[in-house]
Design an enzyme around this catalytic site. Structure first.
Site, PDB file in Angstrom:
ATOM      1  N   ASN A  56       0.821  -1.216   0.000  1.00 56.95           N
ATOM      2  CA  ASN A  56       0.000   0.000   0.000  1.00 56.95           C
ATOM      3  C   ASN A  56       0.853   1.264   0.000  1.00 56.95           C
ATOM      4  O   ASN A  56       0.480   2.286   0.574  1.00 56.95           O
ATOM      5  CB  ASN A  56      -0.937   0.001   1.219  1.00 56.95           C
ATOM      6  CG  ASN A  56      -2.074   0.975   1.050  1.00 56.95           C
ATOM      7  OD1 ASN A  56      -2.596   1.151  -0.058  1.00 56.95           O
ATOM      8  ND2 ASN A  56      -2.462   1.654   2.121  1.00 56.95           N
ATOM      9  N   SER A  69      -5.094   1.284  17.517  1.00 56.65           N
ATOM     10  CA  SER A  69      -6.100   2.199  16.993  1.00 56.65           C
ATOM     11  C   SER A  69      -7.197   2.452  18.019  1.00 56.65           C
ATOM     12  O   SER A  69      -7.523   1.563  18.823  1.00 56.65           O
ATOM     13  CB  SER A  69      -6.711   1.558  15.737  1.00 56.65           C
ATOM     14  OG  SER A  69      -7.894   2.223  15.382  1.00 56.65           O
ATOM     15  N   THR A  85     -10.067   2.310  17.477  1.00 54.86           N
ATOM     16  CA  THR A  85     -11.168   1.396  17.175  1.00 54.86           C
ATOM     17  C   THR A  85     -11.290   0.297  18.248  1.00 54.86           C
ATOM     18  O   THR A  85     -12.369  -0.272  18.429  1.00 54.86           O
ATOM     19  CB  THR A  85     -11.004   0.800  15.753  1.00 54.86           C
ATOM     20  OG1 THR A  85     -12.161   0.053  15.432  1.00 54.86           O
ATOM     21  CG2 THR A  85      -9.813  -0.119  15.642  1.00 54.86           C
ATOM     22  N   TYR A 111     -10.646  -5.889  11.079  1.00 52.77           N
ATOM     23  CA  TYR A 111      -9.494  -4.990  11.250  1.00 52.77           C
ATOM     24  C   TYR A 111      -9.285  -4.645  12.728  1.00 52.77           C
ATOM     25  O   TYR A 111      -8.180  -4.782  13.270  1.00 52.77           O
ATOM     26  CB  TYR A 111      -9.691  -3.697  10.429  1.00 52.77           C
ATOM     27  CG  TYR A 111      -8.708  -2.615  10.801  1.00 52.77           C
ATOM     28  CD1 TYR A 111      -7.365  -2.712  10.425  1.00 52.77           C
ATOM     29  CD2 TYR A 111      -9.094  -1.506  11.562  1.00 52.77           C
ATOM     30  CE1 TYR A 111      -6.447  -1.744  10.786  1.00 52.77           C
ATOM     31  CE2 TYR A 111      -8.185  -0.532  11.930  1.00 52.77           C
ATOM     32  CZ  TYR A 111      -6.860  -0.654  11.545  1.00 52.77           C
ATOM     33  OH  TYR A 111      -5.950   0.314  11.921  1.00 52.77           O
ATOM     34  N   LYS A 163      -6.167  -5.576  15.672  1.00 49.49           N
ATOM     35  CA  LYS A 163      -5.449  -4.634  16.560  1.00 49.49           C
ATOM     36  C   LYS A 163      -5.564  -5.103  18.007  1.00 49.49           C
ATOM     37  O   LYS A 163      -4.582  -5.110  18.746  1.00 49.49           O
ATOM     38  CB  LYS A 163      -6.002  -3.218  16.401  1.00 49.49           C
ATOM     39  CG  LYS A 163      -5.716  -2.589  15.065  1.00 49.49           C
ATOM     40  CD  LYS A 163      -4.216  -2.411  14.868  1.00 49.49           C
ATOM     41  CE  LYS A 163      -3.866  -1.991  13.455  1.00 49.49           C
ATOM     42  NZ  LYS A 163      -2.435  -2.035  13.170  1.00 49.49           N
TER      43      LYS A 163
HETATM   44  P1  NAD Z   1      -0.395   2.646   5.208  1.00 54.30           P
HETATM   45  O1  NAD Z   1      -1.136   1.610   4.454  1.00 54.30           O
HETATM   46  O2  NAD Z   1      -0.116   3.934   4.531  1.00 54.30           O
HETATM   47  O3  NAD Z   1       1.006   2.052   5.718  1.00 54.30           O
HETATM   48  C1  NAD Z   1       1.181   0.699   6.074  1.00 54.30           C
HETATM   49  C2  NAD Z   1       2.407   0.199   5.327  1.00 54.30           C
HETATM   50  O4  NAD Z   1       2.623  -1.163   5.668  1.00 54.30           O
HETATM   51  C3  NAD Z   1       2.248   0.271   3.818  1.00 54.30           C
HETATM   52  O5  NAD Z   1       3.377   0.932   3.274  1.00 54.30           O
HETATM   53  C4  NAD Z   1       2.192  -1.197   3.374  1.00 54.30           C
HETATM   54  O6  NAD Z   1       2.784  -1.372   2.115  1.00 54.30           O
HETATM   55  C5  NAD Z   1       2.954  -1.876   4.487  1.00 54.30           C
HETATM   56  N1  NAD Z   1       2.602  -3.266   4.743  1.00 54.30           N
HETATM   57  C6  NAD Z   1       1.360  -3.810   4.938  1.00 54.30           C
HETATM   58  N2  NAD Z   1       1.472  -5.128   5.189  1.00 54.30           N
HETATM   59  C7  NAD Z   1       2.799  -5.413   5.177  1.00 54.30           C
HETATM   60  C8  NAD Z   1       3.547  -6.594   5.391  1.00 54.30           C
HETATM   61  N3  NAD Z   1       2.960  -7.767   5.654  1.00 54.30           N
HETATM   62  N4  NAD Z   1       4.892  -6.537   5.303  1.00 54.30           N
HETATM   63  C9  NAD Z   1       5.514  -5.364   5.037  1.00 54.30           C
HETATM   64  N5  NAD Z   1       4.865  -4.212   4.833  1.00 54.30           N
HETATM   65  C10 NAD Z   1       3.507  -4.244   4.905  1.00 54.30           C
HETATM   66  O7  NAD Z   1      -1.172   2.872   6.581  1.00 54.30           O
HETATM   67  P2  NAD Z   1      -0.936   3.942   7.726  1.00 54.30           P
HETATM   68  O8  NAD Z   1      -2.114   4.833   7.764  1.00 54.30           O
HETATM   69  O9  NAD Z   1       0.422   4.529   7.611  1.00 54.30           O
HETATM   70  O10 NAD Z   1      -1.036   2.989   8.989  1.00 54.30           O
HETATM   71  C11 NAD Z   1       0.111   2.490   9.651  1.00 54.30           C
HETATM   72  C12 NAD Z   1      -0.325   1.603  10.790  1.00 54.30           C
HETATM   73  O11 NAD Z   1      -1.147   2.372  11.679  1.00 54.30           O
HETATM   74  C13 NAD Z   1      -1.191   0.412  10.364  1.00 54.30           C
HETATM   75  O12 NAD Z   1      -0.852  -0.688  11.175  1.00 54.30           O
HETATM   76  C14 NAD Z   1      -2.593   0.879  10.633  1.00 54.30           C
HETATM   77  O13 NAD Z   1      -3.459  -0.188  10.893  1.00 54.30           O
HETATM   78  C15 NAD Z   1      -2.385   1.728  11.882  1.00 54.30           C
HETATM   79  N6  NAD Z   1      -3.435   2.738  12.086  1.00 54.30           N
HETATM   80  C16 NAD Z   1      -3.738   3.614  11.079  1.00 54.30           C
HETATM   81  C17 NAD Z   1      -4.745   4.552  11.270  1.00 54.30           C
HETATM   82  C18 NAD Z   1      -5.127   5.507  10.159  1.00 54.30           C
HETATM   83  O14 NAD Z   1      -6.233   6.062  10.215  1.00 54.30           O
HETATM   84  N7  NAD Z   1      -4.282   5.758   9.165  1.00 54.30           N
HETATM   85  C19 NAD Z   1      -5.432   4.620  12.483  1.00 54.30           C
HETATM   86  C20 NAD Z   1      -5.074   3.732  13.496  1.00 54.30           C
HETATM   87  C21 NAD Z   1      -4.060   2.789  13.272  1.00 54.30           C
END
Ligand code: NAD
Ligand code: UDP
Length: 332
Positions: free
Chosen positions: A35, A124, A126, A148, A152
């Site tokens: 992603n 999160s 959530t 999801y 978490k």
């Molecule tokens: P994002 O998708 O931009 O970043 C996540 C990254 O992890 C991506 O670059 C993706 O390529 C990489 N990735 C996914 N699975 C992988 C794997 N198995 N091995 C290696 N790389 C992998 O998302 P974000 O918004 O930067 O979120 C980062 C973290 O924070 C996530 O764990 C997400 O669940 C958590 N989070 C995000 C939010 C939000 O609203 N953005 C809120 C709460 C928690």
């Protein structure tokens, strides 16, 4: 410190890499690019003027990941890698459990094996489910309505148990509220593929006239203007929270809310965006979105008390930087 950042080319990870480097830490990124894109590495180089070691590896693959731990002696890991689309998790639950839970197991197992002492995890808000606001860290977690959220809560549970069983392994669970905005350079930000699910990137696309109007999901909630309330937090404030969390980690297991403590309604956000950016964001009120709650905001006092962290940027900063990134991103 030398820190492994999994998911470091993603939205929050990339901003955290910048703040870690600003704070003089050394960073290694692992991401499978599911992603995000390699272009982020060029942007990071432009912002930080540093070369950053990058490995395109899936964090569920222990065999491929182990040499990275072997070849670098990490002081800490920040584990961002994960899938994050709530709706998609309902359609593809196994992908979410496999990716998010297994990656937490694999990364923490290698951290233990290679005596990495500090582990910070992206959780999160959530996990609180639909309880009375503001959410406090001491609240029980409520079973969530989607896979999801379950990944978490499960990852939190696993890391707690690992920390309890290993006295030198210290874990910080960071519960993010609603991260928005972008780096002030406009070079990195949130660039979802296709039509965005989240409010801020959707608003940006409407402002840019890439989408015709915003659908506001319900104006009959029990909130002052009837639209949903969330705690939007600037991604750079959030990133700084990670730096402090890893630097100050001392207890076996710590949990922090990272939010501003202020609830903002959908309409308030739209009006702030229009005002600060001098753009129009046409909207229509539509049905509530299934699974949404009326209000979610943090009590962020614990992070301030223990880490000295608090969010500094306003909703206007968030809207301004989101728009700047949207213009930059769309022009490319
Ligand atoms: P994002 O998708 O931009 O970043 C996540 C990254 O992890 C991506 O670059 C993706 O390529 C990489 N990735 C996914 N699975 C992988 C794997 N198995 N091995 C290696 N790389 C992998 O998302 P974000 O918004 O930067 O979120 C980062 C973290 O924070 C996530 O764990 C997400 O669940 C958590 N989070 C995000 C939010 C939000 O609203 N953005 C809120 C709460 C928690
Ligand atoms: N929202 C909306 N229209 C959209 C996207 C979101 O009205 O196109 C609302 C949603 O109902 C919620 C708030 O904006 O009240 C934040 O939603 P988002 O998906 O950004 O984050 P969530 O808190 O759901 O994770």
């Amino acid at each position: 410190m030398k820190i492994l950042v999994t998911g470091g080319t993603g939205y929050i990870g990339s901003h955290t890499v910048v703040e870690l480097i600003n704070a003089k830490h050394e960073v290694v990124i692992v991401d499978n690019l599911v992603n995000s894109s390699k272009d982020v590495l060029d942007q990071l180089k432009e912002i930080t003027d540093r070369h950053i070691d990058f490995y395109e590896i899936d964090c569920t693959d222990e065999k491929l990941l182990e040499p990275i731990f072997k070849n670098h002696q990490f002081d800490g890991v920040i584990h961002f890698a994960g899938l994050k689309a709530v709706g998609e998790s309902v359609v593809m639950p196994l992908n979410y459990y496999h990716n998010n839970v297994l990656s937490t197991i694999v990364v923490s197992n290698l951290a233990l094996k290679y005596q990495v002492k500090k582990f910070v995890f992206s959780s999160s808000a959530t996990v609180y489910g639909d309880q009375e606001v503001p959410f406090v860290e001491t609240m029980n977690l409520l079973p969530t309505t989607n896979p999801y959220g379950e990944t978490k809560a499960m990852s939190e549970r696993i890391l707690r148990d690992v920390a309890h069983a290993n006295k030198d392994f210290k874990v910080s669970l960071l519960r993010y509220f609603n991260p928005v905005g972008a780096h002030e350079s406009g070079l990195i930000g949130e660039a979802p593929n296709g039509i965005p699910n989240n409010l801020m990137p959707y608003v940006s696309r409407v402002a840019k006239k890439k989408l015709e109007f915003l659908s506001i999901f319900g104006n009959d909630y029990d909130t002052p203007d009837g639209t949903g309330i969330r705690d939007y937090i600037h991604v750079v404030d959030l990133a700084k929270g990670h730096v402090l969390a890893i630097e100050k980690l001392k207890d076996s297991i710590e949990v922090y809310n990272l939010g501003t403590g202020q609830g903002v309604s959908v309409l308030e956000l739209v009006h702030a965006y229009e005002k600060v950016n001098e753009v129009k964001v046409p909207y229509k009120i539509v049905e509530r979105r299934p699974g949404d709650i009326a209000s979610s905001y943090a009590n962020p006092n614990k992070a301030f008390k223990d880490l000295g962290w608090k969010a500094e940027k306003t909703i206007f900063d968030m809207c301004k930087d989101a728009w700047k990134f949207e213009k930059h991103y769309q022009e490319k």
